[in-house]
Write an enzyme that holds these catalytic residues in place. Sequence first.
Site, PDB file in Angstrom:
ATOM      1  N   LYS A 271      42.888  49.863  39.518  1.00 56.25           N
ATOM      2  CA  LYS A 271      42.479  49.102  38.759  1.00 56.25           C
ATOM      3  C   LYS A 271      41.786  49.321  37.620  1.00 56.25           C
ATOM      4  CE  LYS A 271      40.367  45.292  40.623  1.00 56.25           C
ATOM      5  NZ  LYS A 271      40.593  44.072  40.727  1.00 56.25           N
TER       6      LYS A 271
ATOM      7  N   ASP B  32      40.239  40.814  35.922  1.00 52.22           N
ATOM      8  CA  ASP B  32      38.583  40.847  37.230  1.00 52.22           C
ATOM      9  C   ASP B  32      37.825  39.663  36.144  1.00 52.22           C
ATOM     10  OD1 ASP B  32      38.755  41.484  40.145  1.00 52.22           O
ATOM     11  OD2 ASP B  32      37.107  42.337  38.610  1.00 52.22           O
TER      12      ASP B  32
HETATM   13  O1  2IT Z   1      41.055  41.431  43.058  1.00 53.69           O
HETATM   14  C1  2IT Z   1      42.051  41.413  42.513  1.00 53.69           C
HETATM   15  O2  2IT Z   1      42.739  41.287  43.257  1.00 53.69           O
HETATM   16  C2  2IT Z   1      42.675  40.726  41.086  1.00 53.69           C
HETATM   17  N1  2IT Z   1      41.659  41.165  39.981  1.00 53.69           N
HETATM   18  C3  2IT Z   1      43.517  40.075  41.037  1.00 53.69           C
HETATM   19  C4  2IT Z   1      44.922  41.687  40.063  1.00 53.69           C
HETATM   20  C5  2IT Z   1      46.149  41.354  39.437  1.00 53.69           C
HETATM   21  O3  2IT Z   1      46.656  42.102  39.449  1.00 53.69           O
HETATM   22  O4  2IT Z   1      46.406  39.848  39.459  1.00 53.69           O
END
Ligand code: 2IT
Length: 454
Positions: free
Chosen positions: A126, A166
């Site tokens: 993340k 996100d």
């Molecule tokens: O919290 C999540 O799963 C996302 N923000 C999407 C992450 C993604 O790699 O599509």
Amino acid sequence: MNEAVQKFMEGVAAKNPGEKKFLQAVQEVAESVMPVIEATPAYKKAKVLERMVEPERVIMFRVPWVDDKGEIQVNRGFRVQMNSAIGPYKGGIRFNNTVTLDVIKFLGFEQTFKNSLTGIPMGGGKGGSDFDARGKSDGEVMRFCQAFMAELFRHIGPNTDVPAGDLGVGAREIGYMFGMYKKLMNEFTGVLTGKGLAFGGSLIRPEATGYGVTYFADEVLHQNGDSLEGKTCVISGAGNVGLHTIEKINALGGKVVGMRDFEGAVYDPDGITPEKLAWLKELVFKRTMPAGPHGGYLHHYAEKYGAKLMPDKKSWAIPCDVALPTACENELDLNDAKELIKNGVKYVIEGANMPSTNEAIEAFQAAGVIITPGKAANAGGVATSGLEMAQNAMHLCWEAKEVDEKLHGIMRSIHKNCVEHGRDPKTGKINYVKGANIAGFIKVADAMVAQGVV
Ligand code: 2IT
């Protein structure tokens, strides 16, 4: 808390002082998986959980950029590469003034289990920044995204780490970041997901999290001999996840009567019909379109459709059968849980990441309300990112129907997995929190054991 969990948490707390959200996320998982670890000598010996709470790598960097007035601004960038046991790091980027290392670590930890649940080979990661696009011009957003990628590019890649959006990062920001990555690397690859359709994005990716949340809710209700047909539902955040959740709930015969933004809640007892939703989407999504500020906020919706505006209230004050938190972590606390329970809520389906506090989860479970965690219910977004990666690797594009069917199949299989690992052998009752944590954990743990001490 059982003794083994308590001892484990003391160790994690000592190593991560003040990181409340990270500790909250770890505790929830530790409580579910400790019995599995105690019963599995290979996991215990390999110290899998001790390793899982330690990110493989944390990157923190300065993001300097110049605003429209010519003044230098300094933000902070993060990428937490949490776990690559089952695939390249994968997870979104959050741009919001609440972003700290604690927030990104908790999100990366959650992502590891969520990605494992999807069945697609993706590790957990993340990233983000304390940059907030609200009130910024399009040029400022572009320059910030470019400055952010000017450092991040050396740490990511289509087989290393694949970020996405996100909170605060949508198609516009992904486009600007992708452009900068391509320029710096002189390489066109699927290094980000959530891309525009013209340059490698997948159909259904924008809708995927909200559709997936609703497919998951549908499975949960069916498991209980129930259905979404005629159900009164309430969401919270009216953003990408929330609006696509409303769309799919409408399609399955439910009615969404409440939502909120930072100004407060809106109660529309007649429901947000497809016509109203079309108008609302224009209003919300225009806010993040290139070329200046457009769009509006929920009070515009209330004015237009005669809905009740509840300033400074959360949507949890509105009576409903199904509550779907679609905003952010800890948006639903013990008091909210009590109010929802008092008003007769039957299901809580988490569309956001860790929206309920651990005390709220306990209160729901004690009251017999079924609560399903975000790492299972909102996994459709990242699952569809996985499908975008697959299409990019094959250099082709699937039709919307094909992607949607695959997404639906993945949500069904996550639900099945949660039921299998969350069913109490004595009572037959399903604890979805436990089921999701254990199912997500086992796959990552097995991969870590197989790969030795790395
Ligand atoms: O919290 C999540 O799963 C996302 N923000 C999407 C992450 C993604 O790699 O599509």
